[in-house]
Scaffold this motif. Sequence first.
Motif, PDB file in Angstrom:
ATOM      1  N   PRO A 142       0.337  -1.342  -0.371  1.00  0.00           N
ATOM      2  CA  PRO A 142       0.066  -0.076   0.391  1.00  0.00           C
ATOM      3  C   PRO A 142       0.943   1.163   0.074  1.00  0.00           C
ATOM      4  CG  PRO A 142      -0.440  -1.620   2.030  1.00  0.00           C
ATOM      5  CD  PRO A 142       0.917  -1.899   0.866  1.00  0.00           C
ATOM      6  N   SER A 143       0.573   1.700  -0.972  1.00  0.00           N
ATOM      7  CA  SER A 143       1.152   3.516  -0.957  1.00  0.00           C
ATOM      8  C   SER A 143       0.983   4.152   0.106  1.00  0.00           C
ATOM      9  CB  SER A 143       0.743   4.601  -1.901  1.00  0.00           C
ATOM     10  OG  SER A 143       1.853   6.131  -1.526  1.00  0.00           O
ATOM     11  N   VAL A 144       1.920   4.101   0.850  1.00  0.00           N
ATOM     12  CA  VAL A 144       2.144   4.922   2.631  1.00  0.00           C
ATOM     13  C   VAL A 144       3.174   6.345   2.460  1.00  0.00           C
ATOM     14  CG1 VAL A 144       1.953   3.318   3.696  1.00  0.00           C
ATOM     15  CG2 VAL A 144       4.296   3.791   3.110  1.00  0.00           C
ATOM     16  N   ALA A 145       3.492   6.845   1.004  1.00  0.00           N
ATOM     17  CA  ALA A 145       4.011   8.142   0.554  1.00  0.00           C
ATOM     18  C   ALA A 145       3.376   9.797   0.728  1.00  0.00           C
ATOM     19  CB  ALA A 145       5.003   7.895  -1.016  1.00  0.00           C
ATOM     20  N   ALA A 146       2.150   9.646   0.468  1.00  0.00           N
ATOM     21  CA  ALA A 146       1.593  10.862   0.835  1.00  0.00           C
ATOM     22  C   ALA A 146       1.723  11.380   1.704  1.00  0.00           C
ATOM     23  CB  ALA A 146       0.142  10.568   0.419  1.00  0.00           C
ATOM     24  N   GLY A 147       2.233  13.270   1.273  1.00  0.00           N
ATOM     25  CA  GLY A 147       3.034  13.847   1.968  1.00  0.00           C
ATOM     26  C   GLY A 147       4.150  14.501   1.930  1.00  0.00           C
ATOM     27  N   LEU A 148       4.885  13.063   1.725  1.00  0.00           N
ATOM     28  CA  LEU A 148       6.463  13.549   1.579  1.00  0.00           C
ATOM     29  C   LEU A 148       6.550  14.423   0.597  1.00  0.00           C
ATOM     30  CD1 LEU A 148       7.956   9.930   2.934  1.00  0.00           C
ATOM     31  CD2 LEU A 148       7.929  12.047   3.791  1.00  0.00           C
ATOM     32  N   ASP A 149       7.183  16.015   1.012  1.00  0.00           N
ATOM     33  CA  ASP A 149       7.796  16.350   0.342  1.00  0.00           C
ATOM     34  C   ASP A 149       8.658  16.603   0.276  1.00  0.00           C
ATOM     35  OD1 ASP A 149       8.157  18.122   2.301  1.00  0.00           O
ATOM     36  OD2 ASP A 149       7.573  19.571   2.283  1.00  0.00           O
ATOM     37  N   ASP A 150      10.511  17.920  -0.237  1.00  0.00           N
ATOM     38  CA  ASP A 150      11.188  17.344  -0.078  1.00  0.00           C
ATOM     39  C   ASP A 150      12.014  17.333   1.734  1.00  0.00           C
ATOM     40  OD1 ASP A 150      11.823  17.081  -2.938  1.00  0.00           O
ATOM     41  OD2 ASP A 150      11.504  19.753  -2.655  1.00  0.00           O
ATOM     42  N   GLN A 151      11.966  18.497   2.348  1.00  0.00           N
ATOM     43  CA  GLN A 151      11.594  18.333   3.436  1.00  0.00           C
ATOM     44  C   GLN A 151      11.080  17.556   4.350  1.00  0.00           C
ATOM     45  OE1 GLN A 151      12.997  21.517   5.060  1.00  0.00           O
ATOM     46  NE2 GLN A 151      13.447  20.573   7.115  1.00  0.00           N
ATOM     47  N   GLY A 152      10.146  17.282   4.002  1.00  0.00           N
ATOM     48  CA  GLY A 152      10.166  16.149   4.735  1.00  0.00           C
ATOM     49  C   GLY A 152      10.487  14.442   4.262  1.00  0.00           C
ATOM     50  N   VAL A 153      10.885  14.169   3.437  1.00  0.00           N
ATOM     51  CA  VAL A 153      12.060  12.915   2.888  1.00  0.00           C
ATOM     52  C   VAL A 153      13.094  12.641   3.285  1.00  0.00           C
ATOM     53  CG1 VAL A 153      12.823  14.005   0.934  1.00  0.00           C
ATOM     54  CG2 VAL A 153      11.738  11.747   1.209  1.00  0.00           C
ATOM     55  N   LEU A 154      13.298  14.271   3.288  1.00  0.00           N
ATOM     56  CA  LEU A 154      15.255  14.623   4.154  1.00  0.00           C
ATOM     57  C   LEU A 154      15.001  13.653   5.395  1.00  0.00           C
ATOM     58  CD1 LEU A 154      16.069  17.910   2.315  1.00  0.00           C
ATOM     59  CD2 LEU A 154      17.273  15.038   2.176  1.00  0.00           C
ATOM     60  N   ASP A 155      13.928  14.529   6.343  1.00  0.00           N
ATOM     61  CA  ASP A 155      14.018  14.075   7.593  1.00  0.00           C
ATOM     62  C   ASP A 155      13.635  12.711   8.081  1.00  0.00           C
ATOM     63  OD1 ASP A 155      13.709  16.951   8.753  1.00  0.00           O
ATOM     64  OD2 ASP A 155      12.279  17.635   8.784  1.00  0.00           O
ATOM     65  N   TYR A 156      12.571  12.434   7.095  1.00  0.00           N
ATOM     66  CA  TYR A 156      12.008  10.591   7.232  1.00  0.00           C
ATOM     67  C   TYR A 156      13.595  10.205   7.204  1.00  0.00           C
ATOM     68  CZ  TYR A 156      10.461   6.055   6.327  1.00  0.00           C
ATOM     69  OH  TYR A 156       9.951   4.815   6.209  1.00  0.00           O
ATOM     70  N   MET A 157      14.457  10.572   6.583  1.00  0.00           N
ATOM     71  CA  MET A 157      15.501   9.795   6.261  1.00  0.00           C
ATOM     72  C   MET A 157      16.426  10.137   7.446  1.00  0.00           C
ATOM     73  SD  MET A 157      16.369  10.024   1.893  1.00  0.00           S
ATOM     74  CE  MET A 157      16.394  11.544   1.636  1.00  0.00           C
ATOM     75  N   ARG A 158      16.296  10.835   7.314  1.00  0.00           N
ATOM     76  CA  ARG A 158      17.294  11.356   8.327  1.00  0.00           C
ATOM     77  C   ARG A 158      17.376  10.115   9.925  1.00  0.00           C
ATOM     78  NH1 ARG A 158      18.409  17.256  10.490  1.00  0.00           N
ATOM     79  NH2 ARG A 158      16.126  16.614  11.061  1.00  0.00           N
ATOM     80  N   GLN A 159      16.353  10.347   9.949  1.00  0.00           N
ATOM     81  CA  GLN A 159      15.406   8.803  11.177  1.00  0.00           C
ATOM     82  C   GLN A 159      16.588   7.993  10.596  1.00  0.00           C
ATOM     83  OE1 GLN A 159      11.222  10.557  11.383  1.00  0.00           O
ATOM     84  NE2 GLN A 159      11.715  12.466  11.505  1.00  0.00           N
ATOM     85  N   VAL A 160      15.084   7.381   9.366  1.00  0.00           N
ATOM     86  CA  VAL A 160      16.189   5.847   9.480  1.00  0.00           C
ATOM     87  C   VAL A 160      17.188   5.772   9.770  1.00  0.00           C
ATOM     88  CG1 VAL A 160      15.420   3.855   8.194  1.00  0.00           C
ATOM     89  CG2 VAL A 160      13.343   5.499   7.982  1.00  0.00           C
ATOM     90  N   LEU A 161      18.541   6.089   8.929  1.00  0.00           N
ATOM     91  CA  LEU A 161      19.579   6.032   9.229  1.00  0.00           C
ATOM     92  C   LEU A 161      20.312   6.338  10.078  1.00  0.00           C
ATOM     93  CD1 LEU A 161      20.416   8.505   5.252  1.00  0.00           C
ATOM     94  CD2 LEU A 161      20.125   6.015   6.017  1.00  0.00           C
ATOM     95  N   ARG A 162      19.410   7.378  11.283  1.00  0.00           N
ATOM     96  CA  ARG A 162      19.995   7.321  12.435  1.00  0.00           C
ATOM     97  C   ARG A 162      19.854   6.288  13.705  1.00  0.00           C
ATOM     98  NH1 ARG A 162      17.897  13.222  14.811  1.00  0.00           N
ATOM     99  NH2 ARG A 162      19.719  14.710  14.055  1.00  0.00           N
ATOM    100  N   ARG A 163      18.619   5.530  13.113  1.00  0.00           N
ATOM    101  CA  ARG A 163      18.498   4.030  13.662  1.00  0.00           C
ATOM    102  C   ARG A 163      18.917   3.277  13.312  1.00  0.00           C
ATOM    103  NH1 ARG A 163      12.639   6.297  13.561  1.00  0.00           N
ATOM    104  NH2 ARG A 163      12.655   5.075  11.609  1.00  0.00           N
ATOM    105  N   LEU A 164      18.812   2.937  12.273  1.00  0.00           N
ATOM    106  CA  LEU A 164      20.253   2.503  11.710  1.00  0.00           C
ATOM    107  C   LEU A 164      21.576   2.248  12.357  1.00  0.00           C
ATOM    108  CD1 LEU A 164      18.996   1.640   8.119  1.00  0.00           C
ATOM    109  CD2 LEU A 164      18.834   0.370   9.730  1.00  0.00           C
ATOM    110  N   ALA A 165      22.007   3.424  12.209  1.00  0.00           N
ATOM    111  CA  ALA A 165      22.999   3.885  12.598  1.00  0.00           C
ATOM    112  C   ALA A 165      23.695   3.511  14.419  1.00  0.00           C
ATOM    113  CB  ALA A 165      24.354   5.206  12.527  1.00  0.00           C
ATOM    114  N   ALA A 166      22.694   3.780  14.680  1.00  0.00           N
ATOM    115  CA  ALA A 166      23.337   3.239  15.943  1.00  0.00           C
ATOM    116  C   ALA A 166      22.772   1.579  16.195  1.00  0.00           C
ATOM    117  CB  ALA A 166      21.504   4.510  17.104  1.00  0.00           C
TER     118      ALA A 166
END
Length: 967
Positions: A938-962
């Motif tokens: 199911p598509s869950v990408a609605a609402g991710l603009d440039d700022q939003g996608v960068l914020d989202y990737m930052r959160q995921v990468l932080r969790r993975l790195a930690a």
Amino acid sequence: MTRIRLLGGVAAIGDRGEPVRVGPAKCQALLAALALSAGAPVPTWRLVELVWGDDPPRTAGRTLHSYVARLRRSLGAGMVVRVGDAYRLALAADSVDALRFLRLLDAGETGAALAEWTGPPLTGLAAPGLAAAADGLVERWLGAVEADLAIRIDSDPAAAVGRLTELTASYPLREGLWALLMTALYRTGRQSDALAAYRTARQHLVDGLGIEPGPRLRELESSVLNQDERLALPAPVGGGHPGNLPRRPGRLFGRAGELRIVAEALAEYPVVTLVGPGGIGKTRLAIAAAWRAEPEDGAWLVDLTEISAPGDVPRAVAATLGVRESAGRRLDRSIVAALASRRALLVLDNCEHVVDGAAALAQAVADGCPQARVLATSRERLGLRHGHERLVAVPPLEPAGAAVELFVERASALSATVDASDSRSEVVEICRRLDGVPLAIELAAARTTSLSPAELLDRLDDRLRLLVGAGRGGDGRHRTLRATIGWSYDLLSPAERLLLRRLSIFAGPFDRAAACRVGADDTDDTDVAADTDAADAAVGTDAAVGTDAAAVGALDGAGVDRVLGDLVDRSMLVVENGPFGLRFRLLETIRQFAAEHLAATGESEAMAERHARWCLDRVGRIHRLLAGPAEAEGVARLAEFWPNHRAALEWACTTGDRQLGYALVRPVVAEIAFRSRHEIGDWVERILAMTPPQDEALVVFGLSWSAQRYKLSQDSAGYESLVARFPEPDHPLVRHARASAYEDYAAMARSAPPALAELRRQGDDDLAEQLEVDVGAALLFGGQFAEGEALVARLADRYRRQGPPTLLNWTLMLLGYSASFQGQQDRAEEFFDAAVGVPVPDGTHSPNKPVEARTLFRRGDRALAYRTLGSHVEDLLGTGNMHGACVAAVEFVNMMAKLDRRTEAVRVLGYLDASGLLDAPAWAGQVAEARAGIGELPSVAAGLDDQGVLDYMRQVLRRLAAGPTPA
């Protein structure tokens, strides 16, 4: 947006901040059950368990539906959604305070998480089915509190005792809290209280659980009894101390009491302002207090003397902290975001001339950064709201004590002839008459190279009797200091006074050549002496002393060179080692004094023009460095030159000289695109605003280069708003700028040849180089590989020979992506490795990090790959470079697909689909394998603009790195 509060009670807050009536207790319990899983469906049977516990009534299912109906009436029909035999609260997780708290904890942002905690979950609500969830939240909170207090007792154990006393009373069976309390008490010299705390803890454990304390508490009791040195406060960190404080703050005379007061104030107030007259020692005291505070995330000194307008305060702070503008967010908000979860100390030094800007920034930090502190120095209060500011008045030094020590130390450093014992009575009297003001004392001590203390005292007596009350306001000490600076100024020769006045036009550091360029002229003896006397008379000082030789002589270059050394010797001018050799700087108090005298002579405008002409020459030299192989040196020199550059541009705009403004901006305008120098974009638009439509050349320049910042921020609407203010010229450069702002590759390819021809015709070859790279990118991204590679390869060869490194990096990257688009991975890696090997200046926009992350991931070093890509995402957010989000997103999608993290991959892939990047077959091919492996979700990408996608990737990468690296 509706928000749900579960901490401290259950409540809902509407879009406009108004409270929403949720209903009776069971409605509140249902809302809490849904909110704890916000955005996800909760089965009806599970909701019944959570609302009623293990013994629900027979009618629970039907009653639950009535409560859902009531919540829909309160919150809105679309807020509670039926999903099969389940219900979902249609809110993002961050709309629920408890979930925000958990997210911040998981991200390692303990301070920000604790700031969210407003009380125990579900306070006042009897919901047995939710007890486990509430207990789990409390357990997470207590763990975070313990971790936070463990850090605090390493730096300020006394401040932690009160909080630990409260917590042990509320949670008497939690051994970790008792251990921290015992340690804090011991470190504050309360050994007996530490042992009493152990006995109290033991009693609670025996009475409440029937058990003895565990090994940790027992060992701690033994350590306290034996006064184990391991319990002492840890030694302060040396070279690793974060922040930018001077490494050697120097000896501080007579300020032990003030240091204690400042430390206590910083523990209680978000903002502490040191107030007092100029020269009283506020800066030195602030630096010493900051060293003692040793906040976990560093102490940062921001010298505001180099700015002239209140609106420039955020830029000065951001430059010190390394915070950059981001799209859609004011710079002050970016600073608050950077400090929101940090235990840092911001030292705002010399706020008095920009007090409104300093106050606004300090208020924003106080309101939005619960653990950060601001220590300001000013001649007046900042005037913050909500009782956030504590004033600490900095008094004079005791004339017979610390003031004498300061005088003797400074004089002894300059001359071996000072005998403190023989001259003590004179020195004490000098310090008394100078009211114990440190700057005045240091200025007086500097004259001991040519005057004995007795001679100084004689001259000082005359000066003070004549000059008391000469100031334009403030208390007696302020006027006395002003008179003291005037006295020191009068002791200078006429040539020294003349040069000092002229040097006050510099807004930042300057070198010897700059001083000669601005300060030297062919003024004859009579005119110079007359100027000096006129200036002194105009501001109420006496020019009689030390002017028996009235003839100054022409202040030529050699004269300036000699007088510079004299001013340094007399402590009127600071000399220091800069990144490119010796540089000079006026202390702000002296600079302001000299500037008033300059204005009184009527020379201010003439000196401002000389300064602007020097800036033109300097920025021209920097331009030549930026455009060639020494680009990194050009970037560093521009950073050092920036305060003077800004002052010259400000003068050009104030006087309405748009051509001068253009001449100052044109040499560095490419920095907008290369390194997100947003302030240059501001200048371009300021010049554009005062340009009449008939000046087509300047309008074209403004519209063309404004487009670059809007392209980076992906704000085409902002560019349209700017263009709408002008009759848009039908000009090849404007047409190309518009195509570039919209990233319309086909239009860029069409508009490029005439635009290039126009730039070459105008002699703007450096700007033409950047446009040619854009053309190469348009061809390659449009799938015209043969033509694009031929052009880009020629450009790469050119930049290898002549620079700049940034363009070489960009062209090699383009060749790498072209090979990758065509499936030639080995060839692509060769180009990528070559590009990464090009040393580009710090802050340069480049896909180096995504490429490095890709290579690391493929080699199996996944943790480093996450950190590298995450660092790039942070850079994009910090600079507001939304233009770079797509390339980062491509690498992210491919990583997530390889990890089988399908949900994360789908979210960002949906963003890429919406961005239009994947409309180009070449880019679509970069994620084709990932898309094929993801399958249908199911598509869950609605609402991710440039700022939003960068914020989202930052959160995921932080969790993975930690966390542990997936296999």
